[in-house]
Write an enzyme that holds these catalytic residues in place. Structure first.
Site, mmCIF file in Angstrom:
data_model
loop_
_atom_site.group_PDB
_atom_site.id
_atom_site.type_symbol
_atom_site.label_atom_id
_atom_site.label_comp_id
_atom_site.label_asym_id
_atom_site.label_seq_id
_atom_site.Cartn_x
_atom_site.Cartn_y
_atom_site.Cartn_z
ATOM 1 N N ARG A 1 63.710 41.797 48.707
ATOM 2 C CA ARG A 1 63.318 41.465 47.333
ATOM 3 C C ARG A 1 63.274 42.661 46.394
ATOM 4 O O ARG A 1 63.473 42.526 45.198
ATOM 5 C CB ARG A 1 61.996 40.701 47.305
ATOM 6 C CG ARG A 1 62.121 39.296 47.913
ATOM 7 C CD ARG A 1 60.881 38.439 47.694
ATOM 8 N NE ARG A 1 60.669 38.111 46.302
ATOM 9 C CZ ARG A 1 59.720 38.631 45.542
ATOM 10 N NH1 ARG A 1 58.874 39.516 46.043
ATOM 11 N NH2 ARG A 1 59.614 38.286 44.285
ATOM 12 N N GLY B 1 57.486 27.239 40.689
ATOM 13 C CA GLY B 1 57.555 28.460 39.888
ATOM 14 C C GLY B 1 56.248 29.140 39.578
ATOM 15 O O GLY B 1 56.219 30.123 38.843
ATOM 16 N N CYS C 1 71.092 51.492 56.199
ATOM 17 C CA CYS C 1 71.987 52.483 55.610
ATOM 18 C C CYS C 1 72.365 52.139 54.177
ATOM 19 O O CYS C 1 73.514 51.771 53.895
ATOM 20 C CB CYS C 1 73.223 52.634 56.493
ATOM 21 S SG CYS C 1 72.826 53.577 57.953
ATOM 22 N N GLU C 2 71.391 52.196 53.306
ATOM 23 C CA GLU C 2 71.544 51.972 51.869
ATOM 24 C C GLU C 2 70.460 52.810 51.210
ATOM 25 O O GLU C 2 69.294 52.686 51.582
ATOM 26 C CB GLU C 2 71.236 50.504 51.509
ATOM 27 C CG GLU C 2 72.225 49.477 51.968
ATOM 28 C CD GLU C 2 73.478 49.422 51.116
ATOM 29 O OE1 GLU C 2 73.410 49.771 49.917
ATOM 30 O OE2 GLU C 2 74.529 49.061 51.660
ATOM 31 N N GLY D 1 56.731 26.565 46.006
ATOM 32 C CA GLY D 1 57.247 27.212 47.209
ATOM 33 C C GLY D 1 56.467 28.496 47.448
ATOM 34 O O GLY D 1 55.578 28.567 48.303
ATOM 35 N N ARG D 2 56.788 29.488 46.626
ATOM 36 C CA ARG D 2 56.148 30.800 46.725
ATOM 37 C C ARG D 2 54.622 30.689 46.811
ATOM 38 O O ARG D 2 53.984 31.322 47.656
ATOM 39 C CB ARG D 2 56.523 31.604 45.472
ATOM 40 C CG ARG D 2 56.022 33.046 45.477
ATOM 41 C CD ARG D 2 56.221 33.682 44.084
ATOM 42 N NE ARG D 2 57.558 33.493 43.574
ATOM 43 C CZ ARG D 2 58.600 34.271 43.840
ATOM 44 N NH1 ARG D 2 58.440 35.326 44.602
ATOM 45 N NH2 ARG D 2 59.784 34.013 43.330
ATOM 46 N N TYR E 1 59.920 34.125 50.693
ATOM 47 C CA TYR E 1 61.191 34.797 50.416
ATOM 48 C C TYR E 1 61.345 36.137 51.138
ATOM 49 O O TYR E 1 61.939 37.072 50.615
ATOM 50 C CB TYR E 1 61.389 34.957 48.894
ATOM 51 C CG TYR E 1 61.298 33.639 48.158
ATOM 52 C CD1 TYR E 1 62.256 32.656 48.362
ATOM 53 C CD2 TYR E 1 60.245 33.363 47.291
ATOM 54 C CE1 TYR E 1 62.169 31.434 47.708
ATOM 55 C CE2 TYR E 1 60.156 32.137 46.636
ATOM 56 C CZ TYR E 1 61.125 31.175 46.855
ATOM 57 O OH TYR E 1 61.040 29.965 46.218
HETATM 58 C C1 LIG Z 1 63.073 27.715 44.292
HETATM 59 C C2 LIG Z 1 62.768 26.378 43.807
HETATM 60 C C3 LIG Z 1 61.462 25.906 43.807
HETATM 61 C C4 LIG Z 1 60.278 26.752 44.233
HETATM 62 O O1 LIG Z 1 60.027 27.797 43.378
HETATM 63 P P1 LIG Z 1 58.763 28.748 43.644
HETATM 64 O O2 LIG Z 1 58.858 29.772 42.588
HETATM 65 O O3 LIG Z 1 58.920 29.307 44.999
HETATM 66 O O4 LIG Z 1 57.545 27.889 43.514
HETATM 67 C C5 LIG Z 1 61.241 24.608 43.404
HETATM 68 N N1 LIG Z 1 62.255 23.819 43.006
HETATM 69 C C6 LIG Z 1 63.536 24.247 42.988
HETATM 70 C C7 LIG Z 1 64.608 23.338 42.573
HETATM 71 C C8 LIG Z 1 63.823 25.532 43.378
HETATM 72 O O5 LIG Z 1 65.093 25.954 43.346
#
Ligand SMILES: *Cc1c(COP(=O)(O)O)cnc(C)c1O
Length: 434
Positions: free
Chosen positions: A332, A250, A363-364, A294-295, A392
């Site tokens: 997004r 996150g 087409c949106e 992730g992000r 993403y």
């Molecule tokens: C999406 C997700 C992440 C990664 O979140 P980021 O904001 O991309 O770092 C980690 N753990 C779980 C369970 C998620 O669903």
């Protein structure tokens, strides 16, 4: 020249460069739309997390790359080489990771409604850990594990009740959530007690993930404190010692100049203090720590290059710059109003003198990539790069309007290679039956 992505620069031709490669040249070579990612930037980010784990938890932990942010065989290979585990959320992601040679024991499997087939596939392949969401899943896991004669390592998705200040659609830590079981309501403890009655499930940990694109330290620290208290409660009520604590991902990244991210390292330092302090205070052993960025691993490593097909100037209303991609390669904005910055690869430093809206070709009417951004004067045929699209974007792309997905090109030391091919019209119809 400062860009929202650190791996960008302006080269001797005055063109935008990424990881030492000329974006304009890459667009000519591979065509548009085109996702370009800087491999070194991804690896740097992996190392920040891996190093922080060593520094602040004495290596007593594992960083899991949350692969839903950008999932393909090559990305799993990078994560593996950097010593990371991976977090997956579907059979498809697990399949991709295994196909890339990713060791099953370092794959964690999440999801609020894992299907029977997905669970069977995971258990059959000895996936490292299943993050249990609900009691129906417990029943499914128990039955499948019994059938295959396996003991499944599991942790629980719990919701700590922390309100992270982010978009409602990417908030996950509150009671009103489709994910996991809440601590506050007693549901989480109930789920754990229920699971403890099953003989084929080995309870090792608890997991939480409070949301995405978060810029403050406090929700993470507050969450860690709640999780430690919950560990104490589990121990006192059930005798089960929680050995692994997964604190989710996150961490926020810089999409536009408005975003002020904290160094990822700082998040981990601050949270580690809370974990260690609270563990000691409660007489618990310091748990094995898992994290799931992730992000923040991939977003700032990627951009998307488009070609402008037309500029529609509606006097006193709006200037539409229409590009050859859109919500099909980056949904997004239409999903949650995400904001992006853009640069013209052939004139990266030109003065931004005109307010435009960058629209896609789908087409949106909502098919917009960037609303109201100041850009240099743009004309048809110009290249336009949307920045920080490494997370993403490809993973959320679709074939809406039967538009083939763009390829992903990885750049390293100025050299480029395709890691995901451009889809063709044949790919589009390959599952159609006439
Ligand atoms: C999406 C997700 C992440 C990664 O979140 P980021 O904001 O991309 O770092 C980690 N753990 C779980 C369970 C998620 O669903």
């Amino acid at each position: 020249m400062d860009f929202v992505m650190d791996c960008l620069g302006v080269n001797e031709n005055g063109n935008l460069s990424i990881g030492g490669a000329d974006v304009t040249e890459l667009a000519k070579q591979y065509g548009t739309p085109l996702y370009i990612m800087d491999e070194e930037e991804i690896r740097r980010n992996c190392r920040i997390y891996a190093d922080a784990m060593k520094k602040y938890y004495d290596g007593n932990g594992l960083v899991l790359y949350a692969s839903k942010a950008f999932s393909c065989k090559y990305m799993y290979k990078i994560a593996l080489e950097e010593g990371l585990g991976v977090d997956t959320v579907s059979g498809g992601e697990i399949y991709t990771a295994l196909s890339a040679g990713f060791p099953a024991e370092k794959i964690y499997f999440h999801g609020n409604n894992k299907t029977w087939d997905e669970l069977e596939f995971a258990i059959k392949n000895d996936i490292g850990c299943i993050v249990i969401d609900n009691s129906d899943e417990v029943d499914r896991i128990e039955e499948i594990a019994e059938e295959y004669g396996k003991k499944v390592k599991a942790m629980f998705r719990v919701s700590p009740g922390v309100d992270a200040h982010t978009h409602d659609f990417i908030k996950t830590g509150q009671i009103d959530s489709k994910f996991g079981a809440a601590i506050e309501t007693g549901d989480a403890l109930k789920l754990i007690k229920y699971t403890a009655t099953k003989k084929n499930i080995n309870i090792v940990g608890i997991h939480c993930h409070i949301g995405s694109q978060i810029f403050e330290l406090s929700p993470f620290c507050e969450t860690a404190e709640i999780m430690l208290s919950f560990m104490e409660k589990i121990k006192s009520e059930t005798g089960i010692e929680i050995k692994e604590l997964n604190l989710g991902g996150g961490f926020g990244i810089k999409y536009t100049e408005k975003d002020k991210p904290i160094d990822f390292d700082k998040f981990i330092e601050a949270v580690s203090k809370v974990v260690k302090e609270k563990a000691e205070e409660k007489g618990l052993e310091c748990p094995f720590i898992l994290m799931e960025p992730g992000r923040s691993v991939v977003a700032s490593a990627g951009l998307t290059v488009y070609e402008v097909g037309t500029v529609k100037r509606i006097e006193n209303v709006r200037n539409y710059v229409c590009v050859d991609g859109g919500m099909c390669d980056n949904p997004r904005f239409i999903l949650y109003g995400a904001e992006y910055d853009a640069v013209l690869p052939e004139r990266p430093t030109a003065k931004r003198c005109e307010k435009v809206t960058v629209a896609g070709k789908c087409c949106e009417s909502g098919d917009v990539l960037i609303e109201d951004i100041m850009m240099p004067e743009i004309k048809k045929g110009d290249l336009l790069a949307v920045l920080a699209t490494g997370a993403y974007n490809y993973s959320m792309s679709s074939n809406y309007n039967r538009i083939p997905r763009p390829p992903v090109v990885m750049v390293k030391d100025g050299e480029s290679k395709i890691v995901i091919k451009r889809e063709t019209y044949e790919d589009i119809i390959k599952n159609d039956i006439l």
